[in-house]
Design a protein around this motif. Structure first.
Motif, PDB file in Angstrom:
ATOM      1  N   UNK A   1     -38.502   0.062 -14.845  1.00  0.00           N
ATOM      2  CA  UNK A   1     -39.619   0.688 -15.551  1.00  0.00           C
ATOM      3  C   UNK A   1     -40.892   0.566 -14.701  1.00  0.00           C
ATOM      4  N   UNK A   2     -41.603   1.662 -14.554  1.00  0.00           N
ATOM      5  CA  UNK A   2     -42.890   1.661 -13.863  1.00  0.00           C
ATOM      6  C   UNK A   2     -43.971   1.312 -14.892  1.00  0.00           C
ATOM      7  N   UNK A   3     -44.389   0.047 -14.889  1.00  0.00           N
ATOM      8  CA  UNK A   3     -45.256  -0.422 -15.956  1.00  0.00           C
ATOM      9  C   UNK A   3     -46.655   0.189 -15.908  1.00  0.00           C
ATOM     10  N   UNK A  54     -42.320  13.257 -28.732  1.00  0.00           N
ATOM     11  CA  UNK A  54     -42.206  14.291 -27.708  1.00  0.00           C
ATOM     12  C   UNK A  54     -42.752  13.791 -26.375  1.00  0.00           C
ATOM     13  N   UNK A  55     -43.878  13.096 -26.413  1.00  0.00           N
ATOM     14  CA  UNK A  55     -44.480  12.588 -25.191  1.00  0.00           C
ATOM     15  C   UNK A  55     -43.630  11.540 -24.506  1.00  0.00           C
ATOM     16  N   UNK A  60     -40.155   9.545 -20.347  1.00  0.00           N
ATOM     17  CA  UNK A  60     -39.119   8.537 -20.088  1.00  0.00           C
ATOM     18  C   UNK A  60     -37.788   8.988 -20.705  1.00  0.00           C
ATOM     19  N   UNK A  61     -37.215  10.061 -20.178  1.00  0.00           N
ATOM     20  CA  UNK A  61     -36.021  10.632 -20.806  1.00  0.00           C
ATOM     21  C   UNK A  61     -34.801   9.716 -20.772  1.00  0.00           C
ATOM     22  N   UNK A  62     -34.796   8.727 -19.897  1.00  0.00           N
ATOM     23  CA  UNK A  62     -33.630   7.861 -19.766  1.00  0.00           C
ATOM     24  C   UNK A  62     -33.738   6.586 -20.595  1.00  0.00           C
ATOM     25  N   UNK A  81     -35.444  -0.535 -25.070  1.00  0.00           N
ATOM     26  CA  UNK A  81     -35.776   0.732 -25.734  1.00  0.00           C
ATOM     27  C   UNK A  81     -37.276   0.811 -25.997  1.00  0.00           C
ATOM     28  N   UNK A  82     -37.732   2.011 -26.271  1.00  0.00           N
ATOM     29  CA  UNK A  82     -39.087   2.264 -26.770  1.00  0.00           C
ATOM     30  C   UNK A  82     -39.017   2.313 -28.293  1.00  0.00           C
TER      31      UNK A  82
END
Length: 265
Positions: A1-3, A54-55, A60-62, A81-82
């Motif tokens: 993850x690019x923080x 949506x954003x 971060x589609x993965x 997860x988000x």
């Protein structure tokens, strides 16, 4: 993850969702409906959820996404997860009390390591930076981050005189009994995830929650508190509160500044 990118996206989406929420909040009237669990939901919850989801999915589609308002996301078994509560404190929103927040968090290996909590009606914005430390940004808020200052828990809380924060809408006798086992200097109340943030800034020392919550209610505030040097533990055994549990439901918990000497109920 690019923080660094995560911090930027979460901040941007929280502010955009907050603006949409306030547009509805300031209208003369808005619809309030009951969900299947009898909790209230408004068009503000749904509009903010659609915008944030949506954003995040575009950016971060993965990364798996869990959000309160999308029941189809609740059956997943996840450790990274988000997680989103687009409008925490809907009761406060409906009653126009202002203590509601936008919450976005990133959970990694069961721990909320990054998060943003935005209280648009109060003009308070808290988030973790790319290095994991928590800050509060001073408004007005624009596309680019403005002036920020690091936040941290009270480094020397005194168990003979703690500042305790409790829920406005979910205070009960069990909570009062537990709080009564401490020396309490004063008490304050707040709605939504703002309670975590008050501990994170040192405005409170202890926040016990002896009631039902879901992970989307707590993850962002938990991340902010952790980034400010605080802790969130289970009420029963004082082990760290973990995320990605079946159904995303929390046990009772305690959020606190580490210098507080927790009592066993």
């Amino acid at each position: 993850m690019q923080f660094d990118r995560l911090t930027s996206e979460m901040r941007k989406l929280a502010l955009q969702a907050g603006a949409e929420i306030m547009r509805i909040y300031e209208a003369e009237d808005f619809d309030v409906r009951a969900k299947s669990d009898d909790s209230p939901v408004t068009q503000a919850d749904e509009a903010a959820d659609a915008l944030i989801a949506a954003g995040l999915r575009a950016a971060f589609p993965d990364i798996a996404l869990v959000t309160e308002e999308q029941a189809e996301t609740h059956g997943q078994s996840l450790s990274t997860f988000l997680i989103v509560d687009p409008l925490d404190g809907t009761k406060e929103f409906v009653q126009r009390r202002g203590d509601f927040t936008v919450n976005i968090a990133y959970v990694e290996n069961g721990l909320p390591v990054r998060g943003v909590v935005y209280a648009p009606a109060k003009g308070r914005l808290f988030y973790t930076t790319a290095d994991g430390r928590s800050v509060e940004e001073k408004g007005p808020f624009g596309d680019q981050p403005g002036e920020t200052h690091p936040i941290g828990v009270n480094p020397m809380p005194d168990n003979r005189g703690l500042m305790v924060v409790a829920s406005k809408s979910h205070r009960d006798a069990a909570t009062d009994h537990y709080i009564g086992q401490y020396g309490v200097r004063d008490m304050t109340s707040a709605g939504s995830s703002l309670k975590f943030c008050l501990v994170a800034t040192g405005e409170a020392d202890l926040y016990p929650r002896l009631g039902r919550t879901m992970e989307w209610d707590t993850a962002a505030g938990d991340a902010v508190l952790r980034g400010a040097g605080g802790q969130v533990v289970r009420f029963d055994d004082h082990t760290p509160l973990a995320y990605g549990k079946p159904g995303f439901e929390n046990p009772f918990f305690i959020a606190f500044a580490p210098g507080v000497l927790l009592v066993k109920d």
